[in-house]
Design an enzyme around this catalytic site. Structure first.
Site, PDB file in Angstrom:
ATOM      1  N   GLU A  73      37.646  -8.854  69.428  1.00 15.80           N
ATOM      2  CA  GLU A  73      37.874 -10.380  69.815  1.00 15.80           C
ATOM      3  C   GLU A  73      38.774 -11.042  69.336  1.00 15.80           C
ATOM      4  O   GLU A  73      39.268 -10.763  68.413  1.00 15.80           O
ATOM      5  CB  GLU A  73      36.250 -11.005  69.674  1.00 15.80           C
ATOM      6  CG  GLU A  73      36.166 -11.078  68.096  1.00 15.80           C
ATOM      7  CD  GLU A  73      34.598 -11.505  67.921  1.00 15.80           C
ATOM      8  OE1 GLU A  73      34.562 -12.299  66.779  1.00 15.80           O
ATOM      9  OE2 GLU A  73      33.811 -11.366  68.550  1.00 15.80           O
ATOM     10  N   HIS A 133      31.140  -5.841  64.674  1.00 15.16           N
ATOM     11  CA  HIS A 133      31.098  -5.109  65.914  1.00 15.16           C
ATOM     12  C   HIS A 133      31.392  -3.580  65.891  1.00 15.16           C
ATOM     13  O   HIS A 133      32.419  -3.240  65.100  1.00 15.16           O
ATOM     14  CB  HIS A 133      31.767  -6.009  66.978  1.00 15.16           C
ATOM     15  CG  HIS A 133      31.482  -7.346  67.041  1.00 15.16           C
ATOM     16  ND1 HIS A 133      30.338  -7.963  67.288  1.00 15.16           N
ATOM     17  CD2 HIS A 133      32.241  -8.505  66.729  1.00 15.16           C
ATOM     18  CE1 HIS A 133      30.278  -9.380  67.322  1.00 15.16           C
ATOM     19  NE2 HIS A 133      31.636  -9.468  66.847  1.00 15.16           N
ATOM     20  N   GLN A 156      28.453 -10.891  60.402  1.00 15.89           N
ATOM     21  CA  GLN A 156      28.240  -9.944  61.287  1.00 15.89           C
ATOM     22  C   GLN A 156      29.738  -9.071  61.479  1.00 15.89           C
ATOM     23  O   GLN A 156      30.929  -9.380  61.109  1.00 15.89           O
ATOM     24  CB  GLN A 156      28.104 -10.359  62.767  1.00 15.89           C
ATOM     25  CG  GLN A 156      28.921 -11.577  63.285  1.00 15.89           C
ATOM     26  CD  GLN A 156      28.783 -12.216  64.497  1.00 15.89           C
ATOM     27  OE1 GLN A 156      29.219 -11.876  65.549  1.00 15.89           O
ATOM     28  NE2 GLN A 156      28.047 -12.997  64.393  1.00 15.89           N
ATOM     29  N   ARG A 205      24.240  -7.458  62.242  1.00 25.66           N
ATOM     30  CA  ARG A 205      24.190  -8.740  61.405  1.00 25.66           C
ATOM     31  C   ARG A 205      23.664  -8.451  59.920  1.00 25.66           C
ATOM     32  O   ARG A 205      22.801  -7.290  59.867  1.00 25.66           O
ATOM     33  CB  ARG A 205      23.276  -9.791  61.973  1.00 25.66           C
ATOM     34  CG  ARG A 205      23.523 -10.249  63.514  1.00 25.66           C
ATOM     35  CD  ARG A 205      22.535 -11.198  63.839  1.00 25.66           C
ATOM     36  NE  ARG A 205      22.717 -11.631  65.142  1.00 25.66           N
ATOM     37  CZ  ARG A 205      22.350 -11.082  66.308  1.00 25.66           C
ATOM     38  NH1 ARG A 205      21.840  -9.772  66.170  1.00 25.66           N
ATOM     39  NH2 ARG A 205      22.969 -11.480  67.536  1.00 25.66           N
ATOM     40  N   HIS A 250      32.757 -10.730  59.723  1.00 26.13           N
ATOM     41  CA  HIS A 250      33.170 -12.210  59.778  1.00 26.13           C
ATOM     42  C   HIS A 250      32.149 -13.067  60.031  1.00 26.13           C
ATOM     43  O   HIS A 250      30.922 -12.479  60.357  1.00 26.13           O
ATOM     44  CB  HIS A 250      34.118 -12.133  61.065  1.00 26.13           C
ATOM     45  CG  HIS A 250      33.740 -11.890  62.404  1.00 26.13           C
ATOM     46  ND1 HIS A 250      33.565 -10.323  62.811  1.00 26.13           N
ATOM     47  CD2 HIS A 250      33.042 -12.487  63.655  1.00 26.13           C
ATOM     48  CE1 HIS A 250      32.817 -10.275  64.012  1.00 26.13           C
ATOM     49  NE2 HIS A 250      32.741 -11.656  64.497  1.00 26.13           N
TER      50      HIS A 250
END
Length: 395
Positions: free
Chosen positions: A130, A95, A93, A280, A261
């Site tokens: 993140e 983001h 995935q 994804r 990642h």
């Protein structure tokens, strides 16, 4: 300052023991426990005395968040804290950036796609940088490996079917090489993908029996674990292009928008911007949108995803290139104290031992408190004769 009840997420890749053992609940748990959310995301807000944190913030945004945070981020908590427990590999995935999230969210809203439709990519108009900090040994795939190193690995594998595609790339142009190889592999028709995944699996089983550099052995062992968990999934083959990390407790990874990642195993504290946007590319039974994933990916090698830190008397703070959140890790014993000193909101999470906060608030592993901007700035110390580990999240 009030206790914050986390929202438990029971995804299939979760662990039946990691969160349960940390919190002292029945272990193994009856269902996989993947994440415990401490925040105000509308998909699963934490609660205080049965009321959602998002609702409490909406009732008094400036009191909850403070003037500075409201002016910068609007009337919402800009970060989300999680305990993440991976008992099996997560999906491959990435983001989106803030701009990509805004455009994607509006596009799906305009199309009438229901928020709960499994095809939905954008659950909110926010980006999702993140940071993950390991609490146990934690294995992760993160960011593209420098192509020269990947070329060494593929040469050792020497899988004829895969070699057909590696001859298409220009090793002198790393970004173009990574883009061409990844997009070609991830877009293969199902029948061809299954055949190639199985061919590389056979070669990997042969190669790991011989003499190998340790990093290659780790990567190929990871590949074999992925194909066992997701037979025939081309995401496993694409994962061969990524860096493999085996974090020890206290070590961390920071991933910005567009960084591919897939976390593998372990327990960690994760903090991110207040978003649930995930694109994804495989290793999942959930919706996969390869064109949209490729559109947001950054096809350059990620060589240093481990953040720098600044140290204090009780621990360390992770130095990050964003404003949405900050995170500190602190170990308390004796007279050592953790002082909350932000002008905005804070969440303090306990991951080990017991801590006592101002007003005799007790924090045990897996428990967190919400500290709105309008509250007095509390202090925390370990219970007398003991020790505690606390994570302090703020803006």
């Amino acid at each position: 300052m009030e206790h914050l009840k986390g929202a438990l997420r029971t995804y299939t890749w979760g662990s039946r023991t990691l969160l349960a053992d940390l919190r002292g609940t029945a272990s193994p748990a009856s269902t996989p426990e993947a994440e415990l959310w401490f925040g105000a995301h509308p998909a699963a807000p934490s609660t205080i005395d049965g009321r959602g944190l998002d609702e409490l913030i909406a009732a008094d945004p400036r009191g909850a968040l403070g003037e500075r945070v409201v002016e910068k981020f609007g009337e919402q908590l800009p970060f989300l804290v999680k305990l993440l427990a991976a008992g099996a590999p997560l999906s491959l995935q990435a983001h989106p950036s803030k701009e990509q999230a805004l455009a994607g969210f509006q596009r799906e809203e305009d199309s009438g796609l229901d928020m709960h439709d499994p095809r939905r990519n954008y659950k909110d108009p926010n980006h999702k940088p993140e940071l993950i900090v390991a609490l146990t040994p934690f294995q992760a795939l993160a960011g593209f490996r420098p192509f020269s190193r990947t070329a060494e690995l593929l040469a050792v594998l020497d899988a004829p079917g895969l070699n057909r595609y590696t001859t298409m790339v220009d090793p002198e142009d790393e970004e173009a090489s990574l883009r061409a190889l990844f997009t070609t592999l991830i877009s293969l028709p199902r029948k061809a993908a299954v055949a190639l995944v199985e061919e590389v699996e056979q070669r990997a089983r042969e190669v790991v029996q011989g003499e190998l550099e340790e990093w290659m052995r780790e990567v190929l062992t990871m590949y074999l674990e992925l194909v066992e968990a997701y037979p025939g999934d081309i995401g496993a083959l694409a994962a061969l292009l990524l860096n493999y990390f085996n974090l020890q407790p206290g070590e961390a990874l920071y991933l910005d928008a567009g960084q591919l990642h897939a976390y593998q195993h372990g327990l960690g504290v994760e903090i991110m911007a207040n978003s649930d946007n995930v694109l994804r590319g495989g290793l999942t039974s959930k919706h996969v949108d390869v064109p949209e994933l490729v559109r947001v990916l950054k096809f350059h090698a990620l060589t240093s995803p481990r953040p720098e830190t600044s140290t204090s008397e009780t621990g360390e703070e992770f130095i990050l290139p964003i404003e949405d959140f900050r995170l500190g890790r602190h170990r308390l014993a004796g007279e050592a104290t953790l002082k909350v000193n932000t002008d905005g909101p804070a969440i303090v999470l306990c991951t080990d031992g017991e801590a006592i906060g101002s007003g005799q608030c007790v924090l045990r592993p897996g428990e967190a408190v919400w500290i709105p901007a309008s509250d007095p700035r509390p202090e925390f110390r370990a219970r007398e004769g003991g020790q505690a580990e606390l994570f302090y999240a703020s803006v």
